[in-house]
Motif scaffolding. Structure first.
Motif, PDB file in Angstrom:
ATOM      1  N   LYS A 147       0.807  29.960  28.781  1.00 21.49           N
ATOM      2  CA  LYS A 147       0.691  28.908  27.777  1.00 21.49           C
ATOM      3  C   LYS A 147       1.849  27.912  27.900  1.00 21.49           C
ATOM      4  CE  LYS A 147       0.018  28.225  22.862  1.00 21.49           C
ATOM      5  NZ  LYS A 147      -0.058  28.827  21.538  1.00 21.49           N
ATOM      6  N   GLU A 148       3.081  28.421  28.056  1.00 19.89           N
ATOM      7  CA  GLU A 148       4.253  27.545  28.169  1.00 19.89           C
ATOM      8  C   GLU A 148       4.222  26.681  29.425  1.00 19.89           C
ATOM      9  OE1 GLU A 148       8.105  29.441  27.888  1.00 19.89           O
ATOM     10  OE2 GLU A 148       7.466  30.632  26.173  1.00 19.89           O
ATOM     11  N   MET A 149       3.736  27.252  30.513  1.00 20.65           N
ATOM     12  CA  MET A 149       3.753  26.536  31.790  1.00 20.65           C
ATOM     13  C   MET A 149       2.445  25.798  32.058  1.00 20.65           C
ATOM     14  SD  MET A 149       5.840  29.229  34.206  1.00 20.65           S
ATOM     15  CE  MET A 149       5.941  28.103  35.596  1.00 20.65           C
ATOM     16  N   ASN A 150       1.524  25.938  31.106  1.00 19.95           N
ATOM     17  CA  ASN A 150       0.218  25.291  31.244  1.00 19.95           C
ATOM     18  C   ASN A 150      -0.486  25.738  32.532  1.00 19.95           C
ATOM     19  OD1 ASN A 150      -1.812  23.699  30.191  1.00 19.95           O
ATOM     20  ND2 ASN A 150      -1.090  21.843  31.227  1.00 19.95           N
ATOM     21  N   LEU A 151      -0.502  27.047  32.737  1.00 20.76           N
ATOM     22  CA  LEU A 151      -1.145  27.668  33.894  1.00 20.76           C
ATOM     23  C   LEU A 151      -2.052  28.781  33.401  1.00 20.76           C
ATOM     24  CD1 LEU A 151       1.960  28.072  36.231  1.00 20.76           C
ATOM     25  CD2 LEU A 151       0.077  26.473  36.590  1.00 20.76           C
ATOM     26  N   SER A 152      -2.899  29.268  34.279  1.00 14.76           N
ATOM     27  CA  SER A 152      -3.762  30.396  33.898  1.00 14.76           C
ATOM     28  C   SER A 152      -2.975  31.696  34.012  1.00 14.76           C
ATOM     29  CB  SER A 152      -4.992  30.449  34.811  1.00 14.76           C
ATOM     30  OG  SER A 152      -4.595  30.831  36.106  1.00 14.76           O
ATOM     31  N   VAL A 153      -3.447  32.715  33.305  1.00 15.55           N
ATOM     32  CA  VAL A 153      -2.809  34.030  33.365  1.00 15.55           C
ATOM     33  C   VAL A 153      -2.890  34.578  34.785  1.00 15.55           C
ATOM     34  CG1 VAL A 153      -2.922  36.408  32.501  1.00 15.55           C
ATOM     35  CG2 VAL A 153      -3.244  34.505  30.927  1.00 15.55           C
ATOM     36  N   LYS A 154      -4.013  34.287  35.487  1.00 21.72           N
ATOM     37  CA  LYS A 154      -4.152  34.737  36.879  1.00 21.72           C
ATOM     38  C   LYS A 154      -3.082  34.112  37.762  1.00 21.72           C
ATOM     39  CE  LYS A 154      -8.858  36.203  37.276  1.00 21.72           C
ATOM     40  NZ  LYS A 154      -9.764  36.564  38.294  1.00 21.72           N
ATOM     41  N   SER A 155      -2.747  32.852  37.522  1.00 20.31           N
ATOM     42  CA  SER A 155      -1.683  32.198  38.303  1.00 20.31           C
ATOM     43  C   SER A 155      -0.339  32.874  38.057  1.00 20.31           C
ATOM     44  CB  SER A 155      -1.580  30.713  37.951  1.00 20.31           C
ATOM     45  OG  SER A 155      -2.725  30.036  38.348  1.00 20.31           O
ATOM     46  N   ILE A 156      -0.095  33.203  36.797  1.00 17.81           N
ATOM     47  CA  ILE A 156       1.152  33.895  36.439  1.00 17.81           C
ATOM     48  C   ILE A 156       1.193  35.255  37.136  1.00 17.81           C
ATOM     49  CG2 ILE A 156       2.552  34.860  34.570  1.00 17.81           C
ATOM     50  CD1 ILE A 156       2.410  31.736  34.690  1.00 17.81           C
ATOM     51  N   ASP A 157       0.076  35.982  37.119  1.00 18.54           N
ATOM     52  CA  ASP A 157      -0.002  37.273  37.805  1.00 18.54           C
ATOM     53  C   ASP A 157       0.300  37.107  39.301  1.00 18.54           C
ATOM     54  OD1 ASP A 157      -0.702  38.613  35.476  1.00 18.54           O
ATOM     55  OD2 ASP A 157      -2.861  38.557  35.901  1.00 18.54           O
ATOM     56  N   ARG A 158      -0.301  36.087  39.901  1.00 19.12           N
ATOM     57  CA  ARG A 158      -0.112  35.821  41.341  1.00 19.12           C
ATOM     58  C   ARG A 158       1.346  35.468  41.637  1.00 19.12           C
ATOM     59  NH1 ARG A 158      -3.484  31.838  41.937  1.00 19.12           N
ATOM     60  NH2 ARG A 158      -1.926  30.230  42.217  1.00 19.12           N
ATOM     61  N   TYR A 159       1.960  34.600  40.819  1.00 20.15           N
ATOM     62  CA  TYR A 159       3.372  34.223  41.020  1.00 20.15           C
ATOM     63  C   TYR A 159       4.278  35.458  40.925  1.00 20.15           C
ATOM     64  CZ  TYR A 159       2.294  29.213  40.393  1.00 20.15           C
ATOM     65  OH  TYR A 159       1.822  27.938  40.519  1.00 20.15           O
TER      66      TYR A 159
END
Length: 188
Positions: A147-159
C-alpha cells in the motif's frame, strides 16, 4: 656433576651464593633488559633453576658463577626474543584483515553484523532495500508495504524473495547470525 658447596651446609652455601651474587647478576642483566622487575625475575628464576638442579651436577664456586652468568645471559636473550616475537605478532595482527574477513565462525559485535548487512543491502536496487527494511526493521506486513509503495503484494513478495536470495549468496556464512540478530533485535 654435582653441586657440592659442602654437602652438610648446602642450603647455607647456596643462600650465601644467592645473597652475594643476586644483585650483581641483576646489574649484569641490565645490559640486556631495561625493566628492573623483569631482570629481577629472570635472575631469581636462574637461581631457582640452579637450586632445582643441585643434585644433577657438581659445581664449585667459580664454575657456578660461570654457569649462572651463562644462564642469566641466555634467559635475557630468550626473553628479548620472545618480546620481539610478541611485537612482530602484534604488528602483523594490526596489518591483517579482521578475523571475520577470513573466518566465518568468529565472534561478531552487533555493529559488525549490521554493517555487513547494510553494505550488502546497498548493492541491491532501492525498491528491494526499502521492502527489506520496512519488513524486517519496521515490522510491516507485505500488504502494508504494498500500500505504501503503491505496488501489489505479489511484487513485494518477489522483491523480498530476490533480496533473500541475494543475501543468501552474498552472506552465506553469516546469514544465520544476521537472521538471529534480526529476529531478536528487540531483545537488545
Amino acid at each position: 656433576m654435582r653441586i657440592s658447596f659442602t654437602s652438610t651446609n648446602k642450603e647455607k652455601d647456596f643462600k650465601k651464593l644467592y645473597e652475594e651474587y643476586y644483585a650483581p647478576f641483576c646489574l649484569y642483566a641490565k645490559r640486556f633488559i631495561d625493566d628492573s622487575s623483569t631482570r629481577e625475575d629472570i635472575v631469581s628464576d636462574v637461581f631457582a633453576s640452579l637450586w632445582d638442579k643441585e643434585d644433577s651436577f657438581e659445581l664449585n664456586k667459580t664454575t657456578a658463577l660461570g654457569y649462572l652468568k651463562t644462564c642469566v645471559r641466555n634467559s635475557c636473550l630468550n626473553y628479548l626474543k620472545h618480546l620481539e616475537y610478541e611485537w612482530s605478532y602484534a604488528e602483523l595482527c594490526q596489518k591483517r584483515d579482521p578475523i571475520y574477513a577470513t573466518a566465518p565462525d568468529s565472534i561478531y559485535t552487533l555493529e559488525e553484523l549490521y554493517k555487513m548487512l547494510y553494505e550488502t543491502l546497498n548493492k541491491l536496487p532501492e525498491s528491494y532495500r526499502v521492502v527489506f527494511t520496512k519488513n524486517f526493521f519496521e515490522g510491516k506486513t507485505h500488504a502494508e508495504i504494498a500500500k505504501e509503495m503503491n505496488l501489489s503484494v505479489k511484487s513485494i513478495d518477489r522483491y523480498k524473495q530476490r533480496t533473500m536470495d541475494f543475501l543468501r549468496a552474498e552472506l552465506k556464512e553469516y546469514l544465520p547470525l544476521i537472521a538471529w540478530v534480526l529476529l531478536h533485535r528487540n531483545a537488545f
